[in-house]
Design a protein around this motif. Sequence first.
Motif, short mmCIF file in Angstrom:
data_model
loop_
_atom_site.label_atom_id
_atom_site.label_comp_id
_atom_site.label_asym_id
_atom_site.label_seq_id
_atom_site.Cartn_x
_atom_site.Cartn_y
_atom_site.Cartn_z
N MET B 1 0.98 -1.19 0.03
CA MET B 1 -0.06 0.06 -0.01
C MET B 1 0.84 1.03 -0.11
SD MET B 1 -3.34 0.05 -0.07
CE MET B 1 -3.66 -1.44 0.59
N THR B 6 -2.27 5.88 2.26
CA THR B 6 -2.34 6.29 3.98
C THR B 6 -2.76 7.66 4.31
OG1 THR B 6 -0.61 4.43 3.67
CG2 THR B 6 -0.82 5.78 5.96
N SER B 101 -7.42 2.57 4.44
CA SER B 101 -6.11 2.24 5.02
C SER B 101 -5.97 2.92 6.40
CB SER B 101 -5.17 2.85 4.02
OG SER B 101 -5.21 4.13 3.85
N SER B 121 -0.06 -2.42 5.19
CA SER B 121 -1.61 -2.95 4.56
C SER B 121 -1.65 -4.39 5.07
CB SER B 121 -1.66 -2.92 3.07
OG SER B 121 -0.58 -3.59 2.48
N VAL B 245 -9.85 -4.44 3.51
CA VAL B 245 -9.94 -2.98 4.21
C VAL B 245 -11.01 -2.85 4.96
CG1 VAL B 245 -8.85 -1.97 2.10
CG2 VAL B 245 -11.19 -2.14 1.85
#
Lengths: 222, 563, 341
Positions: B1, B6, B101, B121, B245
Amino acid sequence: MPDRQPDPVEEGRFPGYDVLRKRSSMSWNDRTREVVDRRLAVERGPRTLSADAFRCLEAVCAQIVPQNQGPSFAPLAAYVDEGLTLGLGPGYRNAELPEAPEAWAKALAALDATAQREHDAVFAALDDAQQKSLLQRMQKGELSGPEWTDVPPKLFFSQHVLTDIVAAWAAHPSAWSRIGFGGPASPRGYVRMGFGMRDSWEAAEAHPGQEAKAARENRRVR
Amino acid sequence: MCADQTILANREGLRSGNLSPMQQVRAAGGRAPDPHVTGGWLSMQEYADGEEVDFAIVGTGAGGGTLAAELAEAGFSVVAFDAGPYFRPLEDFASDETAQSQLFWTDKRIVDGDNPLKMGSNNSGKAVGGSTVHYAMVALRQRPESFASRTKQGFGADWPISWQEMWRYYTKAEDALKISGPIRYPWGPKRPRYPYRPHDLNAAALMLAKGAEALGIDWTETPLATVSAPRGKSPPCVYRGFCRVGCSTNAKQSALVTFIPRAIRAGAEVRDLAMVGRIEVNKDGRATGLHYHRAGQWRFQRARNVIVAGYAIESPRLLLNSATDRHPDGLANSSGLVGKYLMTQSNQAVFGVMDDEVRWNKGPPSLAITEHWNYDDRKDFFGGYIHMSQGPLPVEWSSVLTGSKGLWGDALLGELDKYNHQVGLKMVGEMMPQERNQVTLADEVDQYGLRVARITYSWCDNDKAMIKHALDFMQQQAEAAGVKEIFRQKNDTNHLAGTIRMGADRRTSVVNADCRSWDIPNLFVCDGSVFPTTGGVNPSLTIQALALRTADRIKELSRRGEL
Amino acid sequence: MSFQPLPARPERTLRLLDSLFRRNKPAADPARIALDRLGRSFERARATAIVAARPGLPDALRHQPLVSPRKGVDAARALNRASGLLAFSVLTDSALEHYRGAFRNKAMFTPLATSALTVAASLHGTTDQRESAHLFRDVTYALAAVTGLVGTAFHVFNVGSRVGGFRWVNFFYRAPVGAPMAILISGLFGVASERLRREGPGGRPTVFGLGAGRTLATITAGSMAGTVGEAWLLHFRGNFQNPAMYIPVTIPPASGALLMDAAIRGGEKRRTAARASLWATVATGIAGTFFHAYGVQRMMGGWRNWKQNLLDGPPVPTPPAFTGVALAGLAALDLLEGDDA
């Protein structure tokens, strides 16, 4: 409400499909509407990067993800800059790279410096072929010079140029519409699971000769 | 990720309004959020800092969440700390990779070594419920021989617990999470039927099955911790595909919706946004409590026993950061092994396209699995691996394309346009425990002023041999299923383990079979960091089984007055 | 989706069908009248409902006798009701499930057409007092039965053709193997009902030349077993997560067994027991519909998310199949009255 009105892409694999038409459907919960609305309303100008760096970044973004100017344009440079403004990383940092804001500032300055040295113009002012060539050399780690000492070009390209810019694009509804992704899905998920199975709230792919049919179905996607 | 995601997520966290769980403590004032009810609350017992509780638990994920419930239900006073927010999945979770995230541990960490790990992640959660809030729900048992790798398979180290005992606790863990799995599991010793029936297969999973049948190997529906039928207030999975997620429907049986409410109902206190920075040890060599940062200040909670369950980076980091004059190398570190033998799991994949529309984002990401290479020993390397079907969402998928193929420009967009036809097979492979792979403290500090972890990782030849084997085999299988334009993702890793290994000998391990420190008798570590070997399956169910066993052992020790 | 199972003007449609398919039959002797109290009250209620609901009906329907002169015709009409209810269940269920399957195979429209016709035939039969078979109904019912058989073959093929073949997951999520049997049963009941309207040897109603009561009881018990099997498979898939999910796999099979017991061994007590259990099964079917509606509400998003949950949740239209089969069982019991002699 989102800033922009639905802007179906009439060309491509999913003609007429606009994921934003599902915004009021059972596929989007309130929280999703909130975060996507905010994304679409991103501030366009630079906040952390200098104006020069931002111009360079915009040019880089246009190379990494070519887009048409139009209502579906995703302001990728703005997303990258916004990320730097909030100043947090992905949860790890390669020991050879500085923190992201510093790394971006240095790398964009280095790109401009290299462009100046080789073409006597900033990166944004180069023609398409020159920009491509510079980025290709950056990806391969073939750029060198004092300006690159703190930001190894190859590492920076893979860790930031590709990841940050492409992730910003893939997070944008315009990208979802283009690739036929169903987009947000809660509380409504999916029912039809097998090969070639499409739920009525998914994008219809235009098979050769069937473009009009797909477009018709895509306009009904809610 | 990537960083961008983020950062955007943290923007969500920094949004205006004082309801953000990222900023404002929610479990307080005698109540904690009921994750199953919009706006609902559970009444929660609270303990004063000065009150000496029976157990202070650091972390509320697979290890800590399980223990909090089990120990509270056994009548112990329990306070469980988590550095992350207390989410309400029904309200806080967007259907959006980037915003979500917010679930990942994205505090500062430094990676190096020949093969620096990607953190964040897919291996670090920062939320009440830990990584189980965003895990892919794959709930597997390690094969019996994995618990005695040294004696049975000739590598690594033996676990100090027999496989039979672990398998008894696997059964309990599967029942606690109502795992939805196949009627008959094709590999290993007989196991009881999974509590819930398997999920339907999506087209991505059918590809795995097709390839497996073509090659003549077994496959099955993946046992998953998301219910296929209602369970209490959890509705069955709606196949929205955003599992990794966070599940906004509560079909996923994460610790947040299972063990945490159980713990609170049984009298445990859960403290969200409470970062534990240091464990205090007295001159008798016993832990007396812990220092934690919450609501802007450092506080000290007294405790009779401390359980560390922060996973393979944060657990050793806490022990190392708790160093004192008497414990200059960190707590519980007389063996010198705290932080050592870090393991990840190889997570390489083959991807390609099919003529038919697949739409791999529908349903949980890995609905079909084969454990063939965990149980077939005709291999020229140690350890084993599973592989499963895949369904990454666009942001993750684009990072695979850029990371593996270095694509950009029109080439990238052209590939992304094939999203709905894409399929993949991905391994979860056992990496060897190596002493050189480790967590140490860097000089930099994080937002709490605590030294951050430096994570050093390099693959060994056995790791590389397994990866090659898996990539070759998965490619063959994909080809057999009619997949075209196949390419390999060679650089991915995921789950973590090791760094506080358990063992039967205090010289070569940090904790014993009861997850109890050899050095500090009232200090326990119970999470993936105690694994001596990581096995060729996803680790969460093993952590939960181990936590259930540890709870039983603690109750037994308490009965005998040996705590 | 809004289906219109009832023709807008039923009386006109029925008259039209009558004129197309009427076959003249010699009038039969006056029949023995052995009436079942429950059947009578049901009939009365129905008639009252018709009169109340349709003031515009022709006198023939408004003033039809509340008590039929013949046991065979009574039983036949009870079977028409059973058949119609089953067909209605099939109509709505196959509409939902085949929509879910995106009507990928054009044959998936077949059960919609035949079950709709069967509903029409059954309505027609229910209001028909004549002691004769009716060509339209007969043909329709036969068609329904064939649809059921062919459908079962299709569904079995659908399960077996998926990768993995006949493994549990395919039985759970592919075309439900037992589902087409409902239209087969509906057809069988219908065909049997047409046979019942005719007098058998010795004035006793017969079906396929056999004693009507026992034959029908056997068909009903078999149908019950099939319907129970289907409910078991899908409730097993749902892990019997709600204790109520055990009801359709306990009460209906018990009623099937009691019905067979009554058919084979006879006796008023056994018939009473069977009758009670069959009424319990009737109730099971009705309650099941409500349970399934509640089940839809328990899915993520509940009824608001109907586009998904009507398809993914417990199928609302299926439980009445139990009611339909049980009604046929009750008709069989009527016919069994006096069989002890």
